[in-house]
Design a protein around this motif. Structure first.
Motif, mmCIF file in Angstrom:
data_model
loop_
_atom_site.group_PDB
_atom_site.id
_atom_site.type_symbol
_atom_site.label_atom_id
_atom_site.label_comp_id
_atom_site.label_asym_id
_atom_site.label_seq_id
_atom_site.Cartn_x
_atom_site.Cartn_y
_atom_site.Cartn_z
ATOM 1 N N GLY A 142 0.810 -1.217 0.000
ATOM 2 C CA GLY A 142 0.000 0.000 0.000
ATOM 3 C C GLY A 142 0.837 1.258 0.000
ATOM 4 N N ASP A 143 1.960 1.233 0.737
ATOM 5 C CA ASP A 143 2.825 2.412 0.754
ATOM 6 C C ASP A 143 3.489 2.629 -0.602
ATOM 7 N N LEU A 144 3.880 1.564 -1.269
ATOM 8 C CA LEU A 144 4.481 1.703 -2.598
ATOM 9 C C LEU A 144 3.468 2.240 -3.596
ATOM 10 N N ALA A 145 2.230 1.791 -3.492
ATOM 11 C CA ALA A 145 1.194 2.317 -4.389
ATOM 12 C C ALA A 145 0.968 3.806 -4.148
ATOM 13 N N GLU A 146 0.953 4.221 -2.893
ATOM 14 C CA GLU A 146 0.769 5.640 -2.589
ATOM 15 C C GLU A 146 1.954 6.468 -3.087
ATOM 16 N N ARG A 147 3.164 5.934 -2.909
ATOM 17 C CA ARG A 147 4.348 6.669 -3.402
ATOM 18 C C ARG A 147 4.330 6.767 -4.924
ATOM 19 N N SER A 148 3.865 5.752 -5.604
ATOM 20 C CA SER A 148 3.800 5.795 -7.064
ATOM 21 C C SER A 148 2.754 6.794 -7.535
ATOM 22 N N ARG A 149 1.654 6.905 -6.797
ATOM 23 C CA ARG A 149 0.632 7.882 -7.185
ATOM 24 C C ARG A 149 1.132 9.318 -7.017
ATOM 25 N N GLN A 150 1.974 9.564 -6.042
ATOM 26 C CA GLN A 150 2.497 10.915 -5.838
ATOM 27 C C GLN A 150 3.450 11.320 -6.956
ATOM 28 N N GLY A 151 4.197 10.380 -7.510
ATOM 29 C CA GLY A 151 5.071 10.671 -8.639
ATOM 30 C C GLY A 151 6.120 11.714 -8.292
ATOM 31 N N LEU A 152 6.258 12.704 -9.173
ATOM 32 C CA LEU A 152 7.266 13.745 -8.989
ATOM 33 C C LEU A 152 6.856 14.787 -7.956
ATOM 34 N N SER A 153 5.627 14.781 -7.515
ATOM 35 C CA SER A 153 5.171 15.758 -6.526
ATOM 36 C C SER A 153 5.487 15.344 -5.100
ATOM 37 N N HIS A 154 6.199 14.249 -4.916
ATOM 38 C CA HIS A 154 6.532 13.783 -3.574
ATOM 39 C C HIS A 154 7.507 14.734 -2.901
ATOM 40 N N ASP A 155 7.330 14.953 -1.595
ATOM 41 C CA ASP A 155 8.219 15.802 -0.819
ATOM 42 C C ASP A 155 8.312 15.252 0.596
ATOM 43 N N ALA A 156 9.048 15.963 1.438
ATOM 44 C CA ALA A 156 9.243 15.507 2.818
ATOM 45 C C ALA A 156 7.938 15.476 3.594
ATOM 46 N N ALA A 157 7.051 16.415 3.307
ATOM 47 C CA ALA A 157 5.769 16.438 4.019
ATOM 48 C C ALA A 157 4.941 15.197 3.687
#
Length: 556
Positions: free
Chosen positions: A60-75
């Motif tokens: 589930g965490d990998l799926a969420e990280r993949s959905r964020q894509g390039l918009s991922h940040d520390a927050a």
């Protein structure tokens, strides 16, 4: 100079490309050791339940990280970690999110490599499509060969359009930050649709799939007891796991821990591992289930302090052992500091057929014998070619030579070099990487025939090992020329082609000297060309001197 795009042999070159400088390969920065866990049925059931539960959280965490894509940040990372903490614990959440980031970054690098491969294939096919049918390659002009028939040309044109479509999709996903990741492995996922070809039943495949998707990995923490609070292994070998909050009912020890009945004994590097945990230095652990063998394993890993790279001159101070890597053996030969071969050539054979574990064992055995030979010789360095066959396995490069393409594909270049560097570091032996250009060709040209005797047959690979060693030492691959005898124009001067390591372009061909190779005057008309008389030429008189004898009279 003409660039050459080819393998290490350099066959068929027109000009010489610039050779890269030799360098000492840096040593390994990490250590990993493994031991078998002889668990009971109860321990295996608990490990499986914990691994499946944490694996679902990791998915589930990998799926969420993949959905964020390039918009991922520390927050966003902090939000995901807090959500996982509520479902497990803070340390398990940290391990899961770190593994997710590593997996996403690995998929991103694989995506970039795939786009680079597609662009290379497209460029190669376009270049060949532009050539006439049956046209031969012209290396002087930089032209590739054309396709053999109209049918092949048409098939390659269709493949070109398919590759361009794949590249467009890959570039769109790259811009959006989308990656393709399969938890459990893409190969195993595809095997589900081909169970008969894989030799698996549906139950066996399901067991492997669940085992591959488990998550039982915990990062180490310096300053904590035995270097890890989540998966702890004591100096006596006792293994315990901090259970997630929803599975606290499985605990058989205080503070929500489960202690396994078995003990851990790391035979390899056990002393180094014990020194770390007794001083509470970080050690990471991973527990996994090998369903094929029906065994559980625990892997301990830690980082090493970065050691300074040994200077090239110091590594080669006692000579070097040149090694030529081949499909079935390693050809090695010891060279002294002057570049002269010492002793007899050595060959360390291995068999790359069979499964992965068989090939891995064969490589380790061959490298062990090579390192033992190097230590017996007294050398402190091994010279190898800095090979990379990733660009040489495509069908556009080697055409219909499927056998050769398969040979390059199965050749474990990266694994062999990585294992050699890791094993050599334990023996205090430096690994020197050299440019692979022309080593096979020049080695055979300058060293194979002179070293062949009636009782010793030198192969092309043995000669290449000498060329590799001489290039590492900074000497040209060519042998010294024979000094001239005393009756030539340069008299007792010592003529040699042995250039010093700092000499520029020392690997190049000898410059061609125009004109005749004798010391006489060059041919051609001169000031007295019209007055020359030749004694033995009919129709010309000879010039008499006091030293010339007249013909005998016929009356005698």
């Amino acid at each position: 100079m003409t660039k050459f795009f080819g393998t290490g042999g350099g066959e068929g070159v027109v000009g010489l490309r610039e050779l890269a400088a030799s360098f000492v390969v840096p040593g390994p920065t990490g250590v990993a050791i493994r031991d078998r866990l002889r668990v009971s049925e109860l321990d295996a059931a608990v490990l499986a339940e914990v691994g499946v539960f944490l694996g679902s959280l990791a998915a589930g965490d990998l799926a969420e990280r993949s959905r964020q894509g390039l918009s991922h940040d520390a927050a966003g990372w902090a939000v995901r970690k807090r959500e996982l903490t509520d479902k497990s614990s803070a340390r398990w959440a940290g391990s899961i999110t770190k593994a997710t980031h590593d997996q996403w970054a690995l998929a991103r690098r694989g995506h970039a490599a795939q786009m680079a491969w597609l662009r290379g294939q497209i460029a190669a096919i376009e270049a060949r499509l532009a050539r006439p049918l049956g046209a031969k390659a012209d290396k002087r002009e930089g032209l590739v060969r054309g396709y053999a028939s109209r049918g092949e040309w048409h098939a390659k044109a269709r493949r070109l359009h398919a590759l361009k479509g794949r590249l467009a999709v890959a570039e769109a996903h790259w811009a959006a930050g989308r990656v393709g990741v399969v938890r459990g492995g893409k190969r195993l996922a595809k095997a589900r649709h081909h169970l008969a070809a894989a030799g698996l039943s549906q139950q066996a495949w399901r067991k492997q799939w669940e085992a591959a998707r488990m998550f039982l990995t915990a990062d180490g923490e310096s300053g904590k007891r035995f270097g890890n609070e989540t998966i702890r292994v004591t100096d006596t070998g006792q293994l315990s796991i901090k259970l997630p909050a929803p599975l606290a009912r499985l605990a058989n020890s205080p503070h929500g821990r489960y202690v396994l009945d078995t003990t851990v004994r790391f035979q390899h590097r056990g002393t180094e591992w014990r020194d770390r945990i007794t001083t509470n230095r970080a050690v990471a652990y991973r527990i996994h289930d090998d369903t094929t063998r029906g065994r559980w394993y625990v892997t301990a890993s830690w980082q090493r302090a970065t050691t300074p790279v040994l200077p090239l001159e110091a590594a080669l101070a006692q000579g070097v052992v040149g090694v030529d890597m081949n499909d079935d053996h390693l050809a090695a030969w010891q060279l002294d500091v002057h570049g002269n071969p010492v002793g007899e050539p050595q060959r360390f054979f291995y068999d790359l057929s069979g499964g992965t574990e068989h090939r891995d064992a064969q490589i380790r055995h061959a490298l062990t014998r090579l390192l033992h030979y190097t230590r017996r010789c007294g050398a402190a360095a091994i010279a190898i070619e800095n090979l990379d066959f990733t660009d040489g396995t495509g069908r556009e490069k080697h055409g219909r030579n499927k056998r050769f393409r398969r040979l390059l594909s199965r050749f474990p270049t990266a694994k062999l070099k990585a294992r050699l560097v890791s094993m050599a570091a334990e023996q205090a032996i430096a690994i020197v990487a050299v440019d692979p250009a022309y080593t096979s060709r020049w080695g055979a040209q300058h060293w194979q025939k002179p070293l062949t005797t009636p009782t010793r047959k030198i192969s092309r690979h043995d000669a290449a090992s000498i060329a590799i060693g001489r290039r590492a030492l900074g000497h040209p691959i060519r042998r010294r020329t024979t000094p001239p005898p005393h009756d030539q124009s340069d008299r007792v001067g010592h003529r040699t082609v042995q250039a010093r390591p700092e000499t520029r372009r020392r690997e190049g061909t000898r410059p061609h000297s125009p004109g005749p190779r004798t010391g006489c005057a060059p041919p051609g008309p001169g000031a007295k060309a019209g007055n020359q008389r030749v004694q033995d030429r009919p129709g010309h008189a000879t010039e008499h001197g006091f030293w010339q004898q007249d013909s005998l009279p016929l009356s005698f």
